[in-house]
Design a protein around this motif. Structure first.
Motif, mmCIF file in Angstrom:
data_model
loop_
_atom_site.group_PDB
_atom_site.id
_atom_site.type_symbol
_atom_site.label_atom_id
_atom_site.label_comp_id
_atom_site.label_asym_id
_atom_site.label_seq_id
_atom_site.Cartn_x
_atom_site.Cartn_y
_atom_site.Cartn_z
ATOM 1 N N TYR A 292 -5.007 -0.962 -4.467
ATOM 2 C CA TYR A 292 -4.088 0.112 -4.075
ATOM 3 C C TYR A 292 -3.541 0.820 -5.311
ATOM 4 O O TYR A 292 -3.463 2.052 -5.361
ATOM 5 C CB TYR A 292 -2.914 -0.438 -3.262
ATOM 6 C CG TYR A 292 -3.276 -1.197 -2.013
ATOM 7 C CD1 TYR A 292 -4.441 -0.903 -1.301
ATOM 8 C CD2 TYR A 292 -2.447 -2.214 -1.531
ATOM 9 C CE1 TYR A 292 -4.766 -1.607 -0.153
ATOM 10 C CE2 TYR A 292 -2.764 -2.906 -0.382
ATOM 11 C CZ TYR A 292 -3.924 -2.617 0.305
ATOM 12 O OH TYR A 292 -4.239 -3.308 1.439
ATOM 13 N N TRP A 293 -3.141 0.014 -6.299
ATOM 14 C CA TRP A 293 -2.553 0.580 -7.514
ATOM 15 C C TRP A 293 -3.565 1.428 -8.287
ATOM 16 O O TRP A 293 -3.259 2.542 -8.701
ATOM 17 C CB TRP A 293 -2.003 -0.536 -8.393
ATOM 18 C CG TRP A 293 -1.498 -0.053 -9.710
ATOM 19 C CD1 TRP A 293 -2.088 -0.226 -10.932
ATOM 20 C CD2 TRP A 293 -0.313 0.705 -9.945
ATOM 21 N NE1 TRP A 293 -1.347 0.369 -11.915
ATOM 22 C CE2 TRP A 293 -0.245 0.947 -11.334
ATOM 23 C CE3 TRP A 293 0.699 1.190 -9.123
ATOM 24 C CZ2 TRP A 293 0.789 1.664 -11.909
ATOM 25 C CZ3 TRP A 293 1.738 1.907 -9.700
ATOM 26 C CH2 TRP A 293 1.768 2.140 -11.081
ATOM 27 N N TYR B 8 2.519 1.377 -3.537
ATOM 28 C CA TYR B 8 1.657 1.491 -4.704
ATOM 29 C C TYR B 8 0.904 2.818 -4.774
ATOM 30 O O TYR B 8 0.675 3.336 -5.866
ATOM 31 C CB TYR B 8 0.649 0.337 -4.719
ATOM 32 C CG TYR B 8 1.143 -0.900 -5.432
ATOM 33 C CD1 TYR B 8 2.483 -1.034 -5.760
ATOM 34 C CD2 TYR B 8 0.278 -1.924 -5.771
ATOM 35 C CE1 TYR B 8 2.948 -2.165 -6.401
ATOM 36 C CE2 TYR B 8 0.730 -3.064 -6.420
ATOM 37 C CZ TYR B 8 2.066 -3.179 -6.729
ATOM 38 O OH TYR B 8 2.519 -4.291 -7.372
ATOM 39 N N LEU B 9 0.486 3.358 -3.627
ATOM 40 C CA LEU B 9 -0.249 4.626 -3.672
ATOM 41 C C LEU B 9 0.597 5.760 -4.254
ATOM 42 O O LEU B 9 0.180 6.404 -5.231
ATOM 43 C CB LEU B 9 -0.767 4.993 -2.285
ATOM 44 C CG LEU B 9 -2.147 4.446 -1.910
ATOM 45 C CD1 LEU B 9 -2.559 4.948 -0.532
ATOM 46 C CD2 LEU B 9 -3.201 4.819 -2.945
ATOM 47 N N ALA C 82 -6.270 2.846 -7.172
ATOM 48 C CA ALA C 82 -6.586 4.047 -6.402
ATOM 49 C C ALA C 82 -5.501 5.104 -6.578
ATOM 50 O O ALA C 82 -5.795 6.296 -6.764
ATOM 51 C CB ALA C 82 -6.745 3.697 -4.920
ATOM 52 N N GLY C 83 -4.238 4.682 -6.532
ATOM 53 C CA GLY C 83 -3.142 5.621 -6.745
ATOM 54 C C GLY C 83 -3.188 6.249 -8.131
ATOM 55 O O GLY C 83 -2.975 7.460 -8.283
ATOM 56 N N LEU D 48 0.835 -1.209 0.000
ATOM 57 C CA LEU D 48 0.000 0.000 0.000
ATOM 58 C C LEU D 48 0.870 1.259 0.000
ATOM 59 O O LEU D 48 0.646 2.181 -0.794
ATOM 60 C CB LEU D 48 -0.916 -0.008 1.221
ATOM 61 C CG LEU D 48 -1.654 1.300 1.539
ATOM 62 C CD1 LEU D 48 -2.623 1.664 0.424
ATOM 63 C CD2 LEU D 48 -2.384 1.195 2.871
#
Length: 234
Positions: free
Chosen positions: A137-138, A16-17, A140-141, A13
């Motif tokens: 996570y990816w 990746y963010l 969302a980033g 997390l």
């Protein structure tokens, strides 16, 4: 189960963010597409370094064939990830395709180094959730970065270092779990050779090709030794 999976994936997390945000910013500032195409790319393609490479190539008007070849070479290592986990994913049913699709470097490292129990079905469910959490996570980033790049002007210099930091942590975790230093030294040596003999634009692909060639050679050598070793013991 979700709480334990979340704890397991916390390092991913935190990598990746910011990395996904870096990709989103690059995507929205260098390409003339709608911001939502960045998270869509994260859902459909889901290849961190490959997506950043694709943006860089598309920004200089590279052809789709060039982009495809570059991304294929960069992500060819995932073929070995999938082959090494076929036994672990056996019997996973409908989850198997997604488990294979979602095998990033970080997910592979986590799946191969985490403690595992004897209940195969339960462990495959945990693997599936780990893979899903990491992709969330990816994506969302990517979405946050694309929105920021589309609406806010700021200096994002250095944000891409999140990928380097994440790889360092995962490499150390992999070494602690497996106790095998050869891949680490091989990767460092390949990177050094690529920096010495190749132009910057081709160093990453050159290092990956060199590592792949050496690992294939080692694999064939060990396969060739196995029958002889068995006969000598007999």
């Amino acid at each position: 189960m979700n709480q334990s999976v979340f704890r397991l994936t916390l390092p991913i997390l935190f990598g990746y963010l910011p990395l996904g945000m870096a990709f989103g910013v690059l995507f929205s500032t260098q390409l003339e597409y709608a911001w939502w195409a960045a998270p869509l790319m994260g859902i459909v393609i889901y290849a961190g370094a490959g997506q950043i490479l694709a943006v860089s190539l598309l920004a200089v008007n590279a052809g789709l064939l060039e982009v495809f070849i570059a991304m294929f070479v960069l992500n060819a290592r995932h073929l070995f990830y999938g082959l090494s986990l076929l036994g672990q994913f056996k019997g996973a049913g409908w989850r198997k395709l997604y488990l294979i699709f979602g095998l990033t470097d970080e997910t592979y490292s986590l799946l191969t180094s985490r403690p595992r129990g004897s209940d195969r079905a339960h462990e495959q469910e945990v693997d599936f959730r780990i893979t899903g959490f990491n992709q969330c996570y990816w994506v969302a980033g990517c979405a946050i970065g694309a929105l920021l790049g589309d609406n806010v002007a700021f200096d994002s210099t250095g944000i891409e270092f999140a990928l380097v930091a994440l790889f360092i942590v995962l490499t150390l975790e992999q070494f602690k779990a497996l106790g095998e230093g050869f891949p680490i030294w091989l990767g460092a040596a390949a990177a050094g050779v690529a920096m010495l003999v190749l132009p910057p634009a081709h160093q990453l692909i050159g290092a990956i090709a060199l590592v792949t060639a050496v690992l294939l050679f080692e694999y064939r050598k060990h396969r060739g030794q196995a029958p002889g070793e068995e006969s000598s013991h007999g």
